[in-house]
Scaffold this motif. Sequence first.
Motif, short mmCIF file in Angstrom:
data_model
loop_
_atom_site.label_atom_id
_atom_site.label_comp_id
_atom_site.label_asym_id
_atom_site.label_seq_id
_atom_site.Cartn_x
_atom_site.Cartn_y
_atom_site.Cartn_z
N SER A 149 0.82 -1.22 0.00
CA SER A 149 0.00 0.00 0.00
C SER A 149 0.85 1.26 0.00
O SER A 149 0.58 2.22 -0.74
N GLN A 193 -5.99 7.65 -5.32
CA GLN A 193 -5.28 6.37 -5.23
C GLN A 193 -4.15 6.46 -4.20
O GLN A 193 -3.98 5.54 -3.38
N THR A 200 -4.93 2.61 3.70
CA THR A 200 -4.92 1.15 3.73
C THR A 200 -3.65 0.63 4.40
O THR A 200 -3.70 -0.30 5.23
N ALA A 215 -9.20 -4.42 1.39
CA ALA A 215 -10.56 -4.17 0.91
C ALA A 215 -10.88 -2.68 0.84
O ALA A 215 -11.77 -2.26 0.09
N LEU A 216 -10.17 -1.88 1.63
CA LEU A 216 -10.41 -0.43 1.61
C LEU A 216 -10.09 0.19 0.25
O LEU A 216 -10.62 1.26 -0.08
N MET A 217 -9.25 -0.48 -0.53
CA MET A 217 -8.89 0.06 -1.84
C MET A 217 -10.10 0.13 -2.78
O MET A 217 -10.09 0.86 -3.76
N ILE A 218 -11.15 -0.63 -2.45
CA ILE A 218 -12.37 -0.58 -3.26
C ILE A 218 -12.97 0.82 -3.24
O ILE A 218 -13.66 1.24 -4.17
N LEU A 219 -12.71 1.57 -2.17
CA LEU A 219 -13.27 2.92 -2.04
C LEU A 219 -12.69 3.90 -3.06
O LEU A 219 -13.23 5.00 -3.24
N GLY A 221 -12.76 3.65 -6.26
CA GLY A 221 -13.74 3.81 -7.33
C GLY A 221 -14.80 4.86 -7.02
O GLY A 221 -15.00 5.80 -7.80
#
Length: 247
Positions: A149, A193, A200, A215-219, A221
Amino acid sequence: MVRDLVVRELDHDPRFRWRGGAVTRIENLSDIVFALAFGMLVSSAARPTTFSELTGHLLTIVPVAAGFALLVLIWNAHFTFFRRYGVADGRIILLNCVLLLLVLFVAYPLRFIFDSLFGVILAQLGNWAVLEGTGIGFREAGIIMAYFSFGYALIFLIISLMYGHALGRSQQLELSETEKAITRQSLWHYGCQAGMATVTGLVALLTPAGPIAGALMILIGPLVFLGSRFIKTPALAGHSQEAGAMQ
């Protein structure tokens, strides 16, 4: 003249007048570094000598594809920047060199990270062999997620700084209002990003969430979508009139 019209109408960036003409030496160097990184990512595994090793090797297509996609994402941001703006002043050269160093340095760790994360996924499905072979537990997987990250954040921070520099030179580059809005969207995109990846990494390193923090990387989008809603771009027709007036 026909070629210029085709490029304007059919390339993947129709609302932006590409100021980067012939490929420069800095772009040539960058492509060489990216090619080396792609090769390092794919060839870092040992050559299989038995059927079971071959089967395991074929499974590595998943982590290799993930790392490959990330490098392509970085390369495309780099490619688009130089095609759009054609800037190669001292600051861009410095930022580009830092970016290339990071890309080259993280190639091998990137493969290890995705192999490890793939092992975690297989372990959740009942196959612990891959994860046990790496000697990685839940806590170690969390630290690996933090490394990934923070590296991800640093790379996209550099890209954000490059786009921010181009926006600051909008008058010299004669950017239209549409082009300035698109640049702001790109800046927001890469900034999201970098920022979300930093969050993250901190969650993965400092909380019990460990590798699940990814899973926080989904945010990213939804944040990018919100930015595109707030940073409006003029209509394409308006841009065509601006481009015609500039020619």
